[in-house]
Design a protein around this motif. Structure first.
Motif, PDB file in Angstrom:
ATOM      1  N   GLU A   1       0.848  -1.195   0.000  1.00  0.00           N
ATOM      2  CA  GLU A   1       0.000   0.000   0.000  1.00  0.00           C
ATOM      3  C   GLU A   1       0.882   1.244   0.000  1.00  0.00           C
ATOM      4  N   GLN A   2       0.284   2.338  -0.445  1.00  0.00           N
ATOM      5  CA  GLN A   2       0.921   3.643  -0.343  1.00  0.00           C
ATOM      6  C   GLN A   2      -0.117   4.607   0.221  1.00  0.00           C
ATOM      7  N   ARG A   3       0.265   5.282   1.315  1.00  0.00           N
ATOM      8  CA  ARG A   3      -0.611   6.262   1.943  1.00  0.00           C
ATOM      9  C   ARG A   3       0.171   7.563   2.062  1.00  0.00           C
TER      10      ARG A   3
ATOM     11  N   LEU B   1      -7.974   0.118   4.692  1.00  0.00           N
ATOM     12  CA  LEU B   1      -8.541   1.014   3.688  1.00  0.00           C
ATOM     13  C   LEU B   1      -9.903   0.481   3.259  1.00  0.00           C
TER      14      LEU B   1
ATOM     15  N   TYR C   1       0.633   4.788  -9.191  1.00  0.00           N
ATOM     16  CA  TYR C   1       0.042   5.648  -8.164  1.00  0.00           C
ATOM     17  C   TYR C   1      -0.014   7.100  -8.643  1.00  0.00           C
TER      18      TYR C   1
ATOM     19  N   HIS D   1      -4.631   7.519  -0.598  1.00  0.00           N
ATOM     20  CA  HIS D   1      -4.207   6.200  -0.129  1.00  0.00           C
ATOM     21  C   HIS D   1      -4.726   5.145  -1.115  1.00  0.00           C
ATOM     22  N   GLY D   2      -3.984   4.065  -1.258  1.00  0.00           N
ATOM     23  CA  GLY D   2      -4.449   2.979  -2.108  1.00  0.00           C
ATOM     24  C   GLY D   2      -3.632   1.714  -1.906  1.00  0.00           C
ATOM     25  N   ARG D   3      -4.203   0.600  -2.351  1.00  0.00           N
ATOM     26  CA  ARG D   3      -3.573  -0.719  -2.243  1.00  0.00           C
ATOM     27  C   ARG D   3      -3.230  -1.223  -3.638  1.00  0.00           C
TER      28      ARG D   3
ATOM     29  N   SER E   1      -2.775  -3.905  -6.394  1.00  0.00           N
ATOM     30  CA  SER E   1      -3.419  -5.193  -6.615  1.00  0.00           C
ATOM     31  C   SER E   1      -2.742  -6.021  -7.701  1.00  0.00           C
TER      32      SER E   1
ATOM     33  N   ASN F   1      -9.174  -0.112  -3.133  1.00  0.00           N
ATOM     34  CA  ASN F   1      -9.395   0.445  -1.797  1.00  0.00           C
ATOM     35  C   ASN F   1      -8.867   1.870  -1.689  1.00  0.00           C
TER      36      ASN F   1
END
Length: 287
Positions: A85-87, A160, A216, A239-241, A243, A280
């Motif tokens: 993930e990156q937030r 998320l 991203y 923020h996102g995951r 996949s 997410n």
């Protein structure tokens, strides 16, 4: 091999001073595809030095400590590590050129089990050199697939949210450049997986894949375009995951669900393969 919880949790990072110029800002923006419409002022402001602005997701490459898990002292099975993930929180606009200080620390080491791996959360705060003004906070969640089962564990991050089951409120479709990975790697990530077909083949891919943080950045473009009228300074967090990987040249479709409170949810898929690549997603928008 299980992680050494104490070793990783107390990993020492030195402050990283990162000087950058207009050229670095423009190169990052070109790498995530800005400037494809070179007469659109909303894009031109990120790729032309007259009135230049820093696109917010460039925080991903500012003050970055590098792939520290490859250090033999970390005892991480780095060949099995993936970006989970990156937030990112954007506190203030970056100056168009200058110097920043990146300060990194490990905030969470989470054991998922001997057969399920571990999660390591690295937090980096980015400050303007000289003033110490906080510009951005970056949280990277790394999935160490072969290093679980060490017992001691921190609690997990707040999960998320899944996107709503309803139809999205808006959709933004953006092509990625065939040469996107070759451009993006010039920001400092020279992993040959993103450039060398032979290395990609050994990793099980038909050709080099796009950096996850480039994906991203493209998704951030879509959110800024649809919700902020192209003005990156209005993006408060994203923020996102991750996949699945993207191949350079593929088309991303970003579906967005708006909320009345200034937040939004999103996910992104590759149209050519109809596969979800970032899920997410949640963003905060300033008025």
């Amino acid at each position: 091999m299980a992680l050494d919880y104490s070793l990783i949790k107390h990993w020492k990072f030195d402050d990283l001073h990162h000087a950058y110029t207009h050229k670095d800002v423009i190169l990052y923006a070109l790498g995530i595809g800005l400037g494809q419409n070179p007469t659109d002022p909303r894009e031109l402001q990120y790729v032309y030095e007259d009135g230049l602005k820093v696109f917010p997701s460039m925080a991903a490459v500012m003050g970055y400590p590098g792939f520290w898990m490859k250090d033999p002292k970390a005892k991480v099975t780095w060949t099995k590590v993936v970006h989970g993930e990156q937030r990112m929180h954007f506190h203030a606009p970056f100056p168009a050129q200058g110097e920043v200080i990146g300060r990194s620390r490990i905030t969470h080491v989470i054991d998922k089990g001997a057969e399920k791996g571990a999660l390591v959360v690295t937090e980096r705060t980015i400050h303007e050199a000289g003033t110490e003004k906080l510009l951005a906070t970056v949280e990277q969640v790394t999935f160490c697939r072969a290093d679980g089962g060490f017992g001691t564990s921190d609690p997990g991050l707040d999960p998320l949210p899944k996107v709503p089951a309803t139809a999205p409120d808006t959709t933004c479709t953006l092509p990625t450049l065939p040469q996107a990975a070759l451009l993006y790697r010039l920001n400092g990530d020279y992993n040959p997986l993103h450039a060398d077909p032979a290395v990609a083949a050994k990793a099980g891919f038909p050709r080099p894949i796009l950096h996850g943080l480039c994906t991203y950045g493209v998704v951030a473009r879509a959110v800024v375009s649809t919700l902020c009228d192209g003005q990156g300074d209005r993006l408060a967090y994203l923020h996102g995951r991750f996949s699945a990987p993207v191949f350079p040249g593929e088309t991303l479709q970003v579906d967005v669900w708006k909320s009345a409170d200034g937040t939004a949810q999103f996910h992104a898929r590759v149209l050519e393969r109809n596969i979800l690549v970032l899920s997410n997603g949640v963003a905060g928008i300033r008025a």
